[in-house]
Design a protein around this motif. Structure first.
Motif, PDB file in Angstrom:
ATOM      1  N   LEU A  62       0.940  -1.241  -0.062  1.00 21.53           N
ATOM      2  CA  LEU A  62       0.123   0.099   0.140  1.00 21.53           C
ATOM      3  C   LEU A  62       0.794   1.195   0.142  1.00 21.53           C
ATOM      4  N   MET A  63       0.516   2.166  -0.947  1.00 20.19           N
ATOM      5  CA  MET A  63       1.369   3.207  -0.800  1.00 20.19           C
ATOM      6  C   MET A  63       1.060   4.539  -0.358  1.00 20.19           C
ATOM      7  N   THR A  64       1.602   5.315   0.316  1.00 16.91           N
ATOM      8  CA  THR A  64       1.160   6.775   0.769  1.00 16.91           C
ATOM      9  C   THR A  64       1.426   7.810  -0.106  1.00 16.91           C
ATOM     10  N   VAL A  65       0.663   8.924   0.309  1.00 16.90           N
ATOM     11  CA  VAL A  65       0.870  10.321  -0.693  1.00 16.90           C
ATOM     12  C   VAL A  65       2.190  10.744  -0.678  1.00 16.90           C
ATOM     13  N   SER A  66       3.148  10.315   0.175  1.00 18.71           N
ATOM     14  CA  SER A  66       4.603  10.701   0.034  1.00 18.71           C
ATOM     15  C   SER A  66       5.346   9.974  -0.988  1.00 18.71           C
ATOM     16  N   GLY A  67       4.568   9.065  -1.754  1.00 17.67           N
ATOM     17  CA  GLY A  67       5.153   8.278  -2.909  1.00 17.67           C
ATOM     18  C   GLY A  67       5.905   7.240  -2.553  1.00 17.67           C
ATOM     19  N   VAL A  68       6.021   6.757  -1.035  1.00 13.02           N
ATOM     20  CA  VAL A  68       6.586   5.483  -0.852  1.00 13.02           C
ATOM     21  C   VAL A  68       5.557   4.572  -0.119  1.00 13.02           C
ATOM     22  N   PRO A  69       6.058   3.113  -0.054  1.00 17.46           N
ATOM     23  CA  PRO A  69       5.092   2.167   0.707  1.00 17.46           C
ATOM     24  C   PRO A  69       4.834   2.550   2.110  1.00 17.46           C
ATOM     25  N   VAL A  70       3.752   2.085   2.639  1.00 15.73           N
ATOM     26  CA  VAL A  70       3.646   2.452   4.065  1.00 15.73           C
ATOM     27  C   VAL A  70       4.822   2.056   4.883  1.00 15.73           C
ATOM     28  N   SER A  71       5.374   0.644   4.693  1.00 15.08           N
ATOM     29  CA  SER A  71       6.480  -0.042   5.519  1.00 15.08           C
ATOM     30  C   SER A  71       7.515   0.905   5.435  1.00 15.08           C
ATOM     31  N   THR A  72       8.098   1.634   4.300  1.00 14.05           N
ATOM     32  CA  THR A  72       9.118   2.497   4.060  1.00 14.05           C
ATOM     33  C   THR A  72       8.924   3.719   4.891  1.00 14.05           C
ATOM     34  N   LEU A  73       7.789   4.474   4.885  1.00 16.94           N
ATOM     35  CA  LEU A  73       7.476   5.602   5.612  1.00 16.94           C
ATOM     36  C   LEU A  73       7.390   5.147   7.251  1.00 16.94           C
ATOM     37  N   LEU A  74       6.860   4.199   7.736  1.00 18.13           N
ATOM     38  CA  LEU A  74       6.575   3.768   9.182  1.00 18.13           C
ATOM     39  C   LEU A  74       7.047   2.595   9.649  1.00 18.13           C
ATOM     40  N   PRO A  75       8.247   2.192   9.213  1.00 18.22           N
ATOM     41  CA  PRO A  75       9.153   0.944   9.527  1.00 18.22           C
ATOM     42  C   PRO A  75       8.734   0.418  11.029  1.00 18.22           C
ATOM     43  N   ASP A  76       8.748   1.300  11.950  1.00 14.94           N
ATOM     44  CA  ASP A  76       8.821   0.919  13.110  1.00 14.94           C
ATOM     45  C   ASP A  76       7.343   0.803  13.872  1.00 14.94           C
ATOM     46  N   THR A  99      -6.351   5.328  -4.790  1.00 19.49           N
ATOM     47  CA  THR A  99      -6.025   6.615  -4.198  1.00 19.49           C
ATOM     48  C   THR A  99      -4.837   6.055  -2.802  1.00 19.49           C
ATOM     49  N   ALA A 100      -3.707   6.763  -2.905  1.00 21.02           N
ATOM     50  CA  ALA A 100      -2.628   6.653  -1.986  1.00 21.02           C
ATOM     51  C   ALA A 100      -3.101   6.977  -0.527  1.00 21.02           C
ATOM     52  N   PHE A 101      -2.501   6.357   0.435  1.00 17.99           N
ATOM     53  CA  PHE A 101      -3.143   6.653   1.961  1.00 17.99           C
ATOM     54  C   PHE A 101      -2.272   8.114   2.253  1.00 17.99           C
ATOM     55  N   ASN A 102      -3.158   8.825   3.045  1.00 18.27           N
ATOM     56  CA  ASN A 102      -2.600   9.768   4.094  1.00 18.27           C
ATOM     57  C   ASN A 102      -2.405   9.299   5.059  1.00 18.27           C
ATOM     58  N   SER A 103      -1.262   9.729   6.028  1.00 19.78           N
ATOM     59  CA  SER A 103      -0.801   9.415   6.982  1.00 19.78           C
ATOM     60  C   SER A 103      -0.741  10.103   8.357  1.00 19.78           C
ATOM     61  N   GLY A 148     -17.758   1.676   3.332  1.00 21.28           N
ATOM     62  CA  GLY A 148     -17.637   1.494   1.874  1.00 21.28           C
ATOM     63  C   GLY A 148     -16.155   1.176   1.378  1.00 21.28           C
ATOM     64  N   ASN A 149     -15.791   2.045   0.404  1.00 21.60           N
ATOM     65  CA  ASN A 149     -14.430   1.979  -0.038  1.00 21.60           C
ATOM     66  C   ASN A 149     -13.480   2.904   0.890  1.00 21.60           C
ATOM     67  N   ASN A 150     -14.047   3.828   1.759  1.00 22.23           N
ATOM     68  CA  ASN A 150     -13.142   4.562   2.730  1.00 22.23           C
ATOM     69  C   ASN A 150     -12.500   3.434   3.805  1.00 22.23           C
ATOM     70  N   THR A 151     -11.036   3.634   3.804  1.00 19.02           N
ATOM     71  CA  THR A 151     -10.354   2.640   4.649  1.00 19.02           C
ATOM     72  C   THR A 151      -9.326   3.382   5.515  1.00 19.02           C
ATOM     73  N   TYR A 152      -9.592   2.725   6.718  1.00 18.60           N
ATOM     74  CA  TYR A 152      -8.633   3.468   7.752  1.00 18.60           C
ATOM     75  C   TYR A 152      -7.794   2.425   8.340  1.00 18.60           C
ATOM     76  N   ILE A 153      -6.369   2.495   8.684  1.00 20.77           N
ATOM     77  CA  ILE A 153      -5.621   1.490   9.476  1.00 20.77           C
ATOM     78  C   ILE A 153      -5.008   2.238  10.559  1.00 20.77           C
ATOM     79  N   VAL A 154      -5.181   1.644  11.519  1.00 19.06           N
ATOM     80  CA  VAL A 154      -4.550   2.337  12.906  1.00 19.06           C
ATOM     81  C   VAL A 154      -3.420   1.309  13.664  1.00 19.06           C
ATOM     82  N   GLY A 155      -2.565   2.101  14.206  1.00 23.07           N
ATOM     83  CA  GLY A 155      -1.795   1.336  15.006  1.00 23.07           C
ATOM     84  C   GLY A 155      -0.976   2.322  16.267  1.00 23.07           C
TER      85      GLY A 155
END
Length: 314
Positions: free
Chosen positions: A255-269, A300-304, A279-286
């Motif tokens: 899954l990509m972020t609006v920063s142009g990188v995967p979620v795992s790259t932006l938030l590795p920890d 659409t990429a994920f805002n974070s 519906g299609n609106n999707t939320y991921i929390v952690g």
């Protein structure tokens, strides 16, 4: 559109409205669990009725259940104990059956399923346990419902299913579908398109014809804690910021972020704990107050937002 999340401070957070489908970075603490800050919400399952009323159940870190309810036209949520105390049941997970407007919860002490019917006007005040206990299991981690059938998954890779409970039917039988005997299963997701279970060491399993569960993917990159179907896509998320699409052929893409990188790259920890959809609106929390949002992950990429709130969200 608004979101509910439980923090590791024992507070329940409610987001600002998002009528345009844009990302939110504002969460308001609406109430504390009675045992806060040591008792926290580990899962919140709610239903919004056509009237605008919201009603549901909070599962706490102590294995207790609390009702959460907001009447139509009201701006205030009420939270009240449904089951508490060291002598009561020890619940481990919740699942919602839209067809019957009913929440099911699993009690790990007596290996029984409890049911709670939701109402637009009255909060849940008690549970009703089915008399037939599950057998041949050790410790259950998750529960799901599909077509009226309850499925539970556990620490030893057990996957066990009941007869149909649709329309108020009684629980009479449990049937074991799979036993991995080693790999814990953390979450199970049912939808019209796919039945999927995820667990430790990147375990992904799919349910196929003939009631057979098949392992589709294993990876040591991350432990997986969440799975959800969004439209025609299946999403999985877990430790190390791991978040990607999945298919029954075990292919997928990050899954990509609006920063142009995967979620795992932006938030590795970050440990991603839950996925919710409207519906299609999707939320991921952690962990670390992380909230990811996309109006449609297929396009659409994920805002974070991460680090704004020094609490873990579940």
């Amino acid at each position: 559109r608004q979101g509910l999340a439980g923090g590791d401070d024992g507070k329940i957070y409610f987001s600002n409205d998002m009528p345009s489908g844009t990302e939110t970075a504002v969460y308001f603490a609406i109430n504390d669990l009675p045992g806060a800050p040591t008792e926290t919400a580990v899962k919140i399952t709610v239903h919004r009725f056509a009237t605008g009323a919201i009603s549901g159940i909070i599962l706490s870190s102590e294995g207790d259940l609390y009702s959460i309810h907001r009447n139509a036209g009201s701006a205030t949520f009420a939270i009240a104990a449904v089951t508490t105390g060291v002598s009561g049941p020890e619940f481990v997970d919740l699942t919602f059956d839209l067809a019957d407007a009913r929440i099911y919860a699993y009690d790990n002490l007596q290996d029984k399923v409890h049911k709670m019917n939701l109402s637009a006007t009255t909060p849940v005040s008690a549970t009703s346990a089915y008399s037939t206990a599950a057998t041949g299991i050790v410790a259950i981690d998750a529960i799901a419902v599909s077509n009226g059938r309850i499925t539970i998954v556990g620490d030893y890779g057990e996957i066990t299913t009941t007869n149909s409970l649709s329309g108020g039917g009684s629980l009479s039988t449990w049937s074991q579908r799979k036993n991995l005997q080693a790999t814990p299963i953390n979450e199970i997701s049912y939808s019209a398109g796919a039945h999927m279970a995820v667990g430790e060491n990147g375990l992904v399993m799919y349910y196929g014809t003939g009631g057979i569960w098949t392992i589709k993917k294993r990876s040591t990159i991350a432990d997986l804690y969440a799975a959800k179907t969004v439209g025609s896509m299946e999403l999985v998320a877990g430790s190390n910021g791991y978040a990607q699409t999945m298919t029954t052929s075990a292919n997928g893409a990050p899954l990509m972020t609006v920063s142009g990188v995967p979620v795992s790259t932006l938030l590795p920890d970050v440990r991603l704990r839950a996925i919710a959809t409207d519906g299609n609106n999707t939320y991921i929390v952690g962990s670390n107050g992380t909230v990811l949002y996309s109006p449609n992950p297929a396009t659409t990429a994920f805002n974070s937002t991460s680090g704004t709130y020094q609490h873990d969200f579940y």
